[in-house]
Enzyme design. Structure first.
Site, PDB file in Angstrom:
ATOM      1  N   SER A 212       0.705  -1.337   0.105  1.00  0.00           N
ATOM      2  CA  SER A 212      -0.044   0.082   0.086  1.00  0.00           C
ATOM      3  C   SER A 212       0.940   1.386   0.019  1.00  0.00           C
ATOM      4  CB  SER A 212      -1.095  -0.031   1.119  1.00  0.00           C
ATOM      5  OG  SER A 212      -1.444   1.174   1.472  1.00  0.00           O
TER       6      SER A 212
ATOM      7  N   TYR B 268      -1.823  -0.580  10.295  1.00  0.00           N
ATOM      8  CA  TYR B 268      -1.680  -0.847   8.825  1.00  0.00           C
ATOM      9  C   TYR B 268      -0.677  -0.627   8.105  1.00  0.00           C
ATOM     10  CZ  TYR B 268      -3.839  -1.403   3.974  1.00  0.00           C
ATOM     11  OH  TYR B 268      -3.872  -1.403   2.650  1.00  0.00           O
TER      12      TYR B 268
END
Ligand code: NAP
Length: 247
Positions: free
Chosen positions: A144, A157
Protein backbone atom coordinates in the site's frame (compact mmCIF):
# COMPACT_ATOMS: atom_id res chain seq x y z
CA UNK A 1 -10.97 -32.05 -16.94
CA UNK A 2 -9.32 -31.55 -13.57
CA UNK A 3 -7.42 -34.84 -13.93
CA UNK A 4 -5.88 -33.69 -17.20
CA UNK A 5 -4.64 -30.55 -15.51
CA UNK A 6 -3.15 -32.24 -12.47
CA UNK A 7 0.66 -32.21 -12.35
CA UNK A 8 0.56 -30.11 -15.50
CA UNK A 9 3.99 -28.59 -16.08
CA UNK A 10 2.92 -26.26 -18.94
CA UNK A 11 0.13 -24.33 -17.24
CA UNK A 12 1.17 -21.95 -14.50
CA UNK A 13 -0.31 -22.54 -11.04
CA UNK A 14 -1.09 -19.52 -8.85
CA UNK A 15 -2.29 -19.00 -5.29
CA UNK A 16 -4.00 -15.68 -4.54
CA UNK A 17 -4.65 -15.10 -0.83
CA UNK A 18 -7.77 -13.22 0.25
CA UNK A 19 -9.28 -13.26 -3.21
CA UNK A 20 -13.03 -13.68 -2.68
CA UNK A 21 -13.60 -9.93 -3.11
CA UNK A 22 -12.00 -6.68 -4.29
CA UNK A 23 -8.49 -6.57 -5.73
CA UNK A 24 -7.80 -10.25 -5.08
CA UNK A 25 -10.95 -11.35 -6.92
CA UNK A 26 -9.95 -9.23 -9.91
CA UNK A 27 -6.45 -10.76 -9.89
CA UNK A 28 -8.01 -14.25 -9.90
CA UNK A 29 -10.23 -13.37 -12.89
CA UNK A 30 -7.31 -11.81 -14.80
CA UNK A 31 -5.06 -14.82 -14.21
CA UNK A 32 -7.83 -17.24 -15.15
CA UNK A 33 -8.46 -15.32 -18.40
CA UNK A 34 -4.74 -15.59 -19.14
CA UNK A 35 -4.59 -19.37 -18.83
CA UNK A 36 -3.45 -19.83 -15.23
CA UNK A 37 -4.87 -22.39 -12.84
CA UNK A 38 -5.72 -20.38 -9.74
CA UNK A 39 -6.31 -21.39 -6.14
CA UNK A 40 -8.66 -18.73 -4.78
CA UNK A 41 -8.23 -18.37 -1.04
CA UNK A 42 -11.14 -17.02 0.98
CA UNK A 43 -11.97 -16.83 4.65
CA UNK A 44 -15.55 -15.58 5.29
CA UNK A 45 -16.94 -14.94 1.79
CA UNK A 46 -17.67 -18.52 0.66
CA UNK A 47 -20.52 -17.52 -1.66
CA UNK A 48 -18.48 -14.93 -3.54
CA UNK A 49 -15.59 -17.38 -3.86
CA UNK A 50 -17.85 -20.10 -5.29
CA UNK A 51 -19.50 -17.64 -7.67
CA UNK A 52 -16.10 -16.72 -9.17
CA UNK A 53 -15.06 -20.35 -9.54
CA UNK A 54 -18.37 -21.07 -11.28
CA UNK A 55 -17.84 -18.32 -13.84
CA UNK A 56 -14.10 -18.57 -14.50
CA UNK A 57 -12.32 -21.68 -15.66
CA UNK A 58 -9.64 -23.38 -13.58
CA UNK A 59 -10.36 -21.51 -10.35
CA UNK A 60 -10.36 -23.62 -7.18
CA UNK A 61 -11.67 -22.04 -3.97
CA UNK A 62 -9.96 -22.97 -0.69
CA UNK A 63 -10.94 -21.67 2.75
CA UNK A 64 -8.09 -20.61 5.02
CA UNK A 65 -7.61 -17.88 7.58
CA UNK A 66 -4.17 -16.71 6.50
CA UNK A 67 -3.44 -15.15 9.87
CA UNK A 68 -2.97 -18.75 11.09
CA UNK A 69 0.13 -20.69 10.07
CA UNK A 70 -1.54 -24.12 10.05
CA UNK A 71 -4.28 -22.88 7.70
CA UNK A 72 -1.74 -21.34 5.30
CA UNK A 73 0.17 -24.63 5.31
CA UNK A 74 -3.07 -26.47 4.47
CA UNK A 75 -3.65 -24.06 1.55
CA UNK A 76 -0.16 -24.73 0.17
CA UNK A 77 -0.41 -28.50 0.75
CA UNK A 78 -3.78 -28.58 -1.07
CA UNK A 79 -2.24 -26.82 -4.08
CA UNK A 80 0.82 -29.06 -4.22
CA UNK A 81 -1.21 -32.25 -3.80
CA UNK A 82 -3.60 -31.21 -6.57
CA UNK A 83 -1.24 -29.59 -9.07
CA UNK A 84 2.30 -30.58 -8.05
CA UNK A 85 3.79 -27.08 -8.29
CA UNK A 86 3.26 -23.40 -7.49
CA UNK A 87 4.57 -20.83 -9.97
CA UNK A 88 3.03 -17.67 -8.60
CA UNK A 89 2.08 -16.64 -5.06
CA UNK A 90 0.14 -13.42 -4.57
CA UNK A 91 -0.02 -12.26 -0.97
CA UNK A 92 -3.11 -10.09 -1.22
CA UNK A 93 -5.20 -10.77 1.92
CA UNK A 94 -5.43 -7.66 4.04
CA UNK A 95 -7.55 -5.73 6.51
CA UNK A 96 -7.45 -2.10 7.55
CA UNK A 97 -7.84 -0.36 10.91
CA UNK A 98 -8.47 3.37 11.13
CA UNK A 99 -7.86 4.44 14.74
CA UNK A 100 -5.51 6.69 16.68
CA UNK A 101 -2.77 4.79 18.50
CA UNK A 102 -4.31 5.39 21.92
CA UNK A 103 -7.56 3.71 20.87
CA UNK A 104 -5.79 0.75 19.27
CA UNK A 105 -5.94 -2.33 21.49
CA UNK A 106 -3.14 -4.87 21.71
CA UNK A 107 -5.48 -7.42 20.12
CA UNK A 108 -6.28 -5.13 17.18
CA UNK A 109 -2.60 -4.40 16.57
CA UNK A 110 -1.86 -8.12 16.68
CA UNK A 111 -4.70 -8.95 14.26
CA UNK A 112 -3.53 -6.43 11.64
CA UNK A 113 0.05 -7.68 11.79
CA UNK A 114 -1.00 -11.36 11.72
CA UNK A 115 -3.39 -10.88 8.77
CA UNK A 116 -1.33 -8.50 6.62
CA UNK A 117 2.29 -9.37 7.42
CA UNK A 118 2.72 -12.70 9.22
CA UNK A 119 0.45 -14.29 6.60
CA UNK A 120 2.96 -13.39 3.87
CA UNK A 121 5.80 -14.83 5.95
CA UNK A 122 3.84 -18.07 6.44
CA UNK A 123 2.96 -18.45 2.76
CA UNK A 124 6.37 -17.40 1.41
CA UNK A 125 8.07 -19.82 3.82
CA UNK A 126 5.89 -22.74 2.69
CA UNK A 127 5.74 -21.95 -1.04
CA UNK A 128 9.42 -21.06 -1.48
CA UNK A 129 10.49 -24.64 -0.62
CA UNK A 130 8.82 -25.83 -3.81
CA UNK A 131 9.99 -22.87 -5.88
CA UNK A 132 13.61 -23.36 -4.76
CA UNK A 133 13.43 -27.04 -5.77
CA UNK A 134 12.10 -26.04 -9.19
CA UNK A 135 14.49 -23.07 -9.49
CA UNK A 136 11.68 -20.81 -10.63
CA UNK A 137 8.78 -18.86 -9.23
CA UNK A 138 7.40 -15.43 -8.49
CA UNK A 139 5.97 -13.93 -5.30
CA UNK A 140 4.00 -10.67 -5.45
CA UNK A 141 3.07 -8.85 -2.24
CA UNK A 142 0.12 -6.46 -2.38
CA UNK A 143 1.31 -3.58 -0.25
CA UNK A 144 0.00 0.00 0.00
CA UNK A 145 1.01 3.61 -0.43
CA UNK A 146 0.83 3.80 3.39
CA UNK A 147 3.74 1.38 3.73
CA UNK A 148 5.87 3.90 1.88
CA UNK A 149 4.73 7.17 3.47
CA UNK A 150 2.73 6.23 6.60
CA UNK A 151 -0.92 7.10 7.23
CA UNK A 152 -2.23 9.15 10.12
CA UNK A 153 -4.46 7.00 12.37
CA UNK A 154 -3.48 3.86 10.44
CA UNK A 155 -0.24 3.08 12.21
CA UNK A 156 -0.72 -0.69 12.49
CA UNK A 157 -1.76 -0.97 8.83
CA UNK A 158 1.14 1.22 7.67
CA UNK A 159 3.62 -0.86 9.70
CA UNK A 160 2.25 -4.08 8.22
CA UNK A 161 2.72 -2.77 4.67
CA UNK A 162 6.20 -1.31 5.36
CA UNK A 163 7.10 -4.73 6.73
CA UNK A 164 5.81 -6.36 3.54
CA UNK A 165 7.99 -4.01 1.45
CA UNK A 166 11.06 -5.00 3.49
CA UNK A 167 10.09 -8.67 3.04
CA UNK A 168 9.84 -8.13 -0.72
CA UNK A 169 13.34 -6.66 -0.96
CA UNK A 170 14.95 -9.15 1.46
CA UNK A 171 13.47 -12.19 -0.25
CA UNK A 172 14.29 -10.83 -3.72
CA UNK A 173 17.94 -10.83 -2.62
CA UNK A 174 17.73 -14.21 -0.87
CA UNK A 175 15.93 -15.99 -3.73
CA UNK A 176 17.58 -14.40 -6.77
CA UNK A 177 20.11 -17.21 -7.02
CA UNK A 178 17.23 -19.68 -7.20
CA UNK A 179 15.62 -17.76 -10.08
CA UNK A 180 12.70 -16.74 -7.88
CA UNK A 181 11.50 -13.15 -8.22
CA UNK A 182 9.79 -11.19 -5.46
CA UNK A 183 7.96 -7.96 -6.18
CA UNK A 184 5.42 -5.68 -4.54
CA UNK A 185 2.50 -3.62 -5.78
CA UNK A 186 1.60 -0.55 -3.72
CA UNK A 187 -1.87 0.75 -4.65
CA UNK A 188 -3.12 4.17 -3.61
CA UNK A 189 -6.87 4.25 -3.07
CA UNK A 190 -8.84 1.62 -4.99
CA UNK A 191 -12.61 1.15 -5.39
CA UNK A 192 -13.32 -1.83 -3.10
CA UNK A 193 -15.26 -2.66 0.07
CA UNK A 194 -12.20 -1.58 2.07
CA UNK A 195 -13.08 2.06 1.37
CA UNK A 196 -16.84 1.78 1.97
CA UNK A 197 -16.43 3.70 5.23
CA UNK A 198 -15.46 6.90 3.37
CA UNK A 199 -18.18 9.53 2.90
CA UNK A 200 -18.54 11.32 -0.46
CA UNK A 201 -17.09 14.43 1.18
CA UNK A 202 -14.05 12.48 2.43
CA UNK A 203 -13.56 10.98 -1.04
CA UNK A 204 -13.66 14.43 -2.65
CA UNK A 205 -11.05 15.65 -0.17
CA UNK A 206 -8.83 12.72 -1.07
CA UNK A 207 -9.25 13.34 -4.81
CA UNK A 208 -7.95 16.88 -4.27
CA UNK A 209 -4.60 15.33 -3.29
CA UNK A 210 -4.46 12.82 -6.17
CA UNK A 211 -3.22 14.22 -9.51
CA UNK A 212 -5.60 11.94 -11.49
CA UNK A 213 -8.52 13.03 -9.24
CA UNK A 214 -10.10 9.61 -8.77
CA UNK A 215 -9.78 6.19 -7.17
CA UNK A 216 -8.12 3.38 -9.07
CA UNK A 217 -9.99 0.25 -10.12
CA UNK A 218 -9.20 -3.32 -9.03
CA UNK A 219 -8.48 -4.04 -12.71
CA UNK A 220 -5.78 -1.36 -12.77
CA UNK A 221 -4.03 -3.24 -9.95
CA UNK A 222 -4.61 -6.71 -11.43
CA UNK A 223 -3.07 -5.68 -14.75
CA UNK A 224 0.18 -4.88 -12.88
CA UNK A 225 0.36 -8.53 -11.83
CA UNK A 226 0.49 -9.57 -15.49
CA UNK A 227 3.04 -6.85 -16.27
CA UNK A 228 5.35 -8.12 -13.50
CA UNK A 229 4.76 -11.73 -14.50
CA UNK A 230 5.70 -11.00 -18.10
CA UNK A 231 9.01 -9.26 -17.41
CA UNK A 232 11.51 -11.78 -16.05
CA UNK A 233 14.16 -9.13 -15.27
CA UNK A 234 12.14 -7.23 -12.65
CA UNK A 235 12.65 -8.22 -9.01
CA UNK A 236 12.74 -6.47 -5.62
CA UNK A 237 10.56 -3.61 -6.86
CA UNK A 238 7.51 -1.97 -5.31
CA UNK A 239 5.32 -0.84 -8.20
CA UNK A 240 3.15 2.16 -7.26
CA UNK A 241 -0.38 2.33 -8.71
CA UNK A 242 -1.81 5.48 -7.20
CA UNK A 243 -2.81 8.09 -9.79
CA UNK A 244 0.33 10.06 -8.97
CA UNK A 245 -0.53 10.44 -5.27
CA UNK A 246 3.05 9.82 -4.07
CA UNK A 247 5.73 11.50 -6.20
P1 NAP B 1 -11.39 -5.99 0.47
O1 NAP B 1 -12.25 -5.64 -0.67
O2 NAP B 1 -11.78 -5.57 1.84
O3 NAP B 1 -11.15 -7.58 0.43
C1 NAP B 1 -10.30 -8.15 1.39
C2 NAP B 1 -10.05 -9.60 1.02
O4 NAP B 1 -9.12 -10.13 1.98
C3 NAP B 1 -11.31 -10.44 1.08
O5 NAP B 1 -11.34 -11.32 -0.03
C4 NAP B 1 -11.16 -11.21 2.40
O6 NAP B 1 -11.71 -12.52 2.35
C5 NAP B 1 -9.66 -11.35 2.48
N1 NAP B 1 -9.20 -11.59 3.86
C6 NAP B 1 -9.24 -10.72 4.92
N2 NAP B 1 -8.76 -11.34 6.01
C7 NAP B 1 -8.42 -12.60 5.64
C8 NAP B 1 -7.89 -13.72 6.33
N3 NAP B 1 -7.59 -13.67 7.63
N4 NAP B 1 -7.67 -14.86 5.63
C9 NAP B 1 -7.97 -14.94 4.31
N5 NAP B 1 -8.48 -13.91 3.60
C10 NAP B 1 -8.71 -12.76 4.27
O7 NAP B 1 -9.91 -5.41 0.29
P2 NAP B 1 -9.14 -4.92 -1.02
O8 NAP B 1 -9.32 -3.45 -1.12
O9 NAP B 1 -9.44 -5.80 -2.16
O10 NAP B 1 -7.64 -5.15 -0.54
C11 NAP B 1 -6.81 -6.18 -1.04
C12 NAP B 1 -5.37 -5.87 -0.68
O11 NAP B 1 -5.01 -4.62 -1.27
C13 NAP B 1 -5.14 -5.71 0.82
O12 NAP B 1 -3.91 -6.26 1.17
C14 NAP B 1 -5.13 -4.22 1.01
O13 NAP B 1 -4.37 -3.82 2.13
C15 NAP B 1 -4.48 -3.77 -0.29
N6 NAP B 1 -4.76 -2.36 -0.62
C16 NAP B 1 -6.04 -1.94 -0.84
C17 NAP B 1 -6.25 -0.60 -1.14
C18 NAP B 1 -7.63 -0.04 -1.39
O14 NAP B 1 -7.77 1.19 -1.44
N7 NAP B 1 -8.66 -0.86 -1.54
C19 NAP B 1 -5.18 0.27 -1.21
C20 NAP B 1 -3.90 -0.20 -0.99
C21 NAP B 1 -3.70 -1.52 -0.70
P3 NAP B 1 -13.12 -12.95 3.04
O15 NAP B 1 -14.13 -11.89 2.70
O16 NAP B 1 -13.41 -14.27 2.36
O17 NAP B 1 -12.89 -13.11 4.49
Amino acid sequence: MVENQEKNTQTKIAIVTGSSRGIGAEIVKTLSQNGYIVVLNYNNSKEQAEEISKNYSNVYPFKADVSKYEEVKALVDFTIEKFGQIDLLINNAGIDLVKPINDTSLEEFDKILKTNLYSAFYSSKEVSKFMINKKSGHIINISSIWGLIGASCEMAYSISKAGLDAMTKSLAKEFGLSNIRVNGIAPGIIETDMNNFLTDKEKDELYEEIPLKRMGTPHEVASCVLFLENNPYITGQILQVNGGWNM
